[in-house]
Design a protein around this motif. Structure first.
Motif, PDB file in Angstrom:
ATOM      1  N   PRO A 110      15.604  15.250  61.330  1.00  0.00           N
ATOM      2  CA  PRO A 110      16.789  15.792  62.006  1.00  0.00           C
ATOM      3  C   PRO A 110      18.018  15.855  61.110  1.00  0.00           C
ATOM      4  CG  PRO A 110      15.642  14.309  63.462  1.00  0.00           C
ATOM      5  CD  PRO A 110      14.972  14.204  62.105  1.00  0.00           C
ATOM      6  N   GLY A 111      18.069  15.027  60.084  1.00  0.00           N
ATOM      7  CA  GLY A 111      19.218  15.041  59.184  1.00  0.00           C
ATOM      8  C   GLY A 111      19.047  15.924  57.977  1.00  0.00           C
ATOM      9  N   VAL A 112      17.820  16.420  57.736  1.00  0.00           N
ATOM     10  CA  VAL A 112      17.534  17.236  56.562  1.00  0.00           C
ATOM     11  C   VAL A 112      16.786  18.479  57.000  1.00  0.00           C
ATOM     12  CG1 VAL A 112      16.449  17.332  54.289  1.00  0.00           C
ATOM     13  CG2 VAL A 112      17.373  15.176  55.135  1.00  0.00           C
ATOM     14  N   LEU A 113      17.511  19.540  57.296  1.00  0.00           N
ATOM     15  CA  LEU A 113      16.884  20.790  57.700  1.00  0.00           C
ATOM     16  C   LEU A 113      16.892  21.706  56.512  1.00  0.00           C
ATOM     17  CD1 LEU A 113      18.471  21.235  61.218  1.00  0.00           C
ATOM     18  CD2 LEU A 113      16.186  20.451  60.703  1.00  0.00           C
ATOM     19  N   LEU A 156      -0.153  22.383  61.344  1.00  0.00           N
ATOM     20  CA  LEU A 156       0.967  22.088  62.245  1.00  0.00           C
ATOM     21  C   LEU A 156       1.718  20.842  61.797  1.00  0.00           C
ATOM     22  CD1 LEU A 156      -0.748  22.804  65.675  1.00  0.00           C
ATOM     23  CD2 LEU A 156       0.911  24.248  64.488  1.00  0.00           C
ATOM     24  N   GLU A 157       0.976  19.807  61.404  1.00  0.00           N
ATOM     25  CA  GLU A 157       1.599  18.554  60.975  1.00  0.00           C
ATOM     26  C   GLU A 157       2.403  18.734  59.692  1.00  0.00           C
ATOM     27  OE1 GLU A 157      -1.550  15.681  60.775  1.00  0.00           O
ATOM     28  OE2 GLU A 157      -1.762  15.607  62.954  1.00  0.00           O
ATOM     29  N   ASN A 158       1.984  19.659  58.838  1.00  0.00           N
ATOM     30  CA  ASN A 158       2.671  19.872  57.561  1.00  0.00           C
ATOM     31  C   ASN A 158       3.746  20.952  57.613  1.00  0.00           C
ATOM     32  OD1 ASN A 158       1.377  17.973  55.779  1.00  0.00           O
ATOM     33  ND2 ASN A 158      -0.470  19.146  56.154  1.00  0.00           N
ATOM     34  N   TRP A 159       3.822  21.670  58.694  1.00  0.00           N
ATOM     35  CA  TRP A 159       4.734  22.809  58.799  1.00  0.00           C
ATOM     36  C   TRP A 159       6.186  22.419  58.515  1.00  0.00           C
ATOM     37  CZ3 TRP A 159       3.116  27.187  62.361  1.00  0.00           C
ATOM     38  CH2 TRP A 159       3.941  28.293  62.216  1.00  0.00           C
ATOM     39  N   MET A 160       6.615  21.319  59.061  1.00  0.00           N
ATOM     40  CA  MET A 160       8.001  20.884  58.873  1.00  0.00           C
ATOM     41  C   MET A 160       8.192  20.135  57.553  1.00  0.00           C
ATOM     42  SD  MET A 160       9.888  21.918  61.469  1.00  0.00           S
ATOM     43  CE  MET A 160      11.266  20.825  61.749  1.00  0.00           C
ATOM     44  N   GLY A 161       7.108  19.868  56.853  1.00  0.00           N
ATOM     45  CA  GLY A 161       7.218  19.201  55.561  1.00  0.00           C
ATOM     46  C   GLY A 161       7.930  17.880  55.677  1.00  0.00           C
ATOM     47  N   GLU A 162       8.880  17.661  54.831  1.00  0.00           N
ATOM     48  CA  GLU A 162       9.638  16.403  54.800  1.00  0.00           C
ATOM     49  C   GLU A 162      10.925  16.493  55.621  1.00  0.00           C
ATOM     50  OE1 GLU A 162       8.537  13.574  53.276  1.00  0.00           O
ATOM     51  OE2 GLU A 162       6.704  14.720  52.956  1.00  0.00           O
ATOM     52  N   ARG A 163      11.054  17.538  56.407  1.00  0.00           N
ATOM     53  CA  ARG A 163      12.281  17.700  57.197  1.00  0.00           C
ATOM     54  C   ARG A 163      12.412  16.587  58.224  1.00  0.00           C
ATOM     55  NH1 ARG A 163      10.002  22.837  57.017  1.00  0.00           N
ATOM     56  NH2 ARG A 163      11.180  24.324  55.803  1.00  0.00           N
ATOM     57  N   ILE A 191      13.986  21.424  68.780  1.00  0.00           N
ATOM     58  CA  ILE A 191      13.573  22.723  69.306  1.00  0.00           C
ATOM     59  C   ILE A 191      12.566  23.381  68.360  1.00  0.00           C
ATOM     60  CG2 ILE A 191      14.363  25.088  69.750  1.00  0.00           C
ATOM     61  CD1 ILE A 191      16.946  23.799  70.879  1.00  0.00           C
ATOM     62  N   THR A 192      12.822  23.307  67.058  1.00  0.00           N
ATOM     63  CA  THR A 192      11.913  23.886  66.073  1.00  0.00           C
ATOM     64  C   THR A 192      10.556  23.198  66.126  1.00  0.00           C
ATOM     65  OG1 THR A 192      13.782  24.437  64.654  1.00  0.00           O
ATOM     66  CG2 THR A 192      11.607  24.430  63.624  1.00  0.00           C
ATOM     67  N   LEU A 193      10.557  21.880  66.173  1.00  0.00           N
ATOM     68  CA  LEU A 193       9.313  21.119  66.220  1.00  0.00           C
ATOM     69  C   LEU A 193       8.530  21.426  67.499  1.00  0.00           C
ATOM     70  CD1 LEU A 193       7.594  19.060  64.729  1.00  0.00           C
ATOM     71  CD2 LEU A 193       8.902  17.260  65.871  1.00  0.00           C
ATOM     72  N   ALA A 194       9.202  21.485  68.626  1.00  0.00           N
ATOM     73  CA  ALA A 194       8.533  21.811  69.892  1.00  0.00           C
ATOM     74  C   ALA A 194       7.956  23.221  69.859  1.00  0.00           C
ATOM     75  CB  ALA A 194       9.513  21.662  71.054  1.00  0.00           C
ATOM     76  N   SER A 195       8.665  24.125  69.240  1.00  0.00           N
ATOM     77  CA  SER A 195       8.185  25.502  69.121  1.00  0.00           C
ATOM     78  C   SER A 195       6.925  25.565  68.271  1.00  0.00           C
ATOM     79  CB  SER A 195       9.276  26.383  68.521  1.00  0.00           C
ATOM     80  OG  SER A 195       8.825  27.693  68.352  1.00  0.00           O
ATOM     81  N   ILE A 196       6.935  24.882  67.147  1.00  0.00           N
ATOM     82  CA  ILE A 196       5.772  24.864  66.270  1.00  0.00           C
ATOM     83  C   ILE A 196       4.574  24.271  67.004  1.00  0.00           C
ATOM     84  CG2 ILE A 196       4.778  23.761  64.216  1.00  0.00           C
ATOM     85  CD1 ILE A 196       7.646  24.012  62.980  1.00  0.00           C
ATOM     86  N   ARG A 197       4.786  23.146  67.647  1.00  0.00           N
ATOM     87  CA  ARG A 197       3.683  22.470  68.343  1.00  0.00           C
ATOM     88  C   ARG A 197       3.195  23.254  69.556  1.00  0.00           C
ATOM     89  NH1 ARG A 197       5.991  16.279  68.062  1.00  0.00           N
ATOM     90  NH2 ARG A 197       5.340  15.888  65.921  1.00  0.00           N
ATOM     91  N   GLY A 198       4.101  23.925  70.227  1.00  0.00           N
ATOM     92  CA  GLY A 198       3.735  24.638  71.437  1.00  0.00           C
ATOM     93  C   GLY A 198       3.215  26.043  71.198  1.00  0.00           C
ATOM     94  N   LEU A 199       3.964  26.827  70.458  1.00  0.00           N
ATOM     95  CA  LEU A 199       3.623  28.236  70.280  1.00  0.00           C
ATOM     96  C   LEU A 199       2.564  28.480  69.218  1.00  0.00           C
ATOM     97  CD1 LEU A 199       7.207  29.755  70.511  1.00  0.00           C
ATOM     98  CD2 LEU A 199       5.463  29.688  72.299  1.00  0.00           C
TER      99      LEU A 199
END
Length: 53
Positions: free
Chosen positions: A50-53, A41-48, A23-31
């Motif tokens: 699904p197992g490391v939030l 956008l590609e770096n926003w989630m960093g090294e996160r 959901i977070t990734l879709a929000s970043i990419r969409g909104l």
């Protein structure tokens, strides 16, 4: 008792991680797509993952 439209909040569980991540990734990419560069956008989630939030 919950009626239609009512919400019930609970603490997050470990098995929620993939859903929260997606959901977070879709929000970043969409909104945020109209306001940030592709690199940002590609770096926003960093090294996160699904197992490391």
């Amino acid at each position: 008792m919950l009626l239609d439209g009512d919400f019930c909040f609970r603490a997050a569980r470990r098995d929620d991680a993939a859903t929260v991540f997606n959901i977070t990734l879709a929000s970043i990419r969409g909104l945020a797509a109209a306001s940030y560069s592709r690199a940002q956008l590609e770096n926003w989630m960093g090294e996160r993952t699904p197992g490391v939030l």
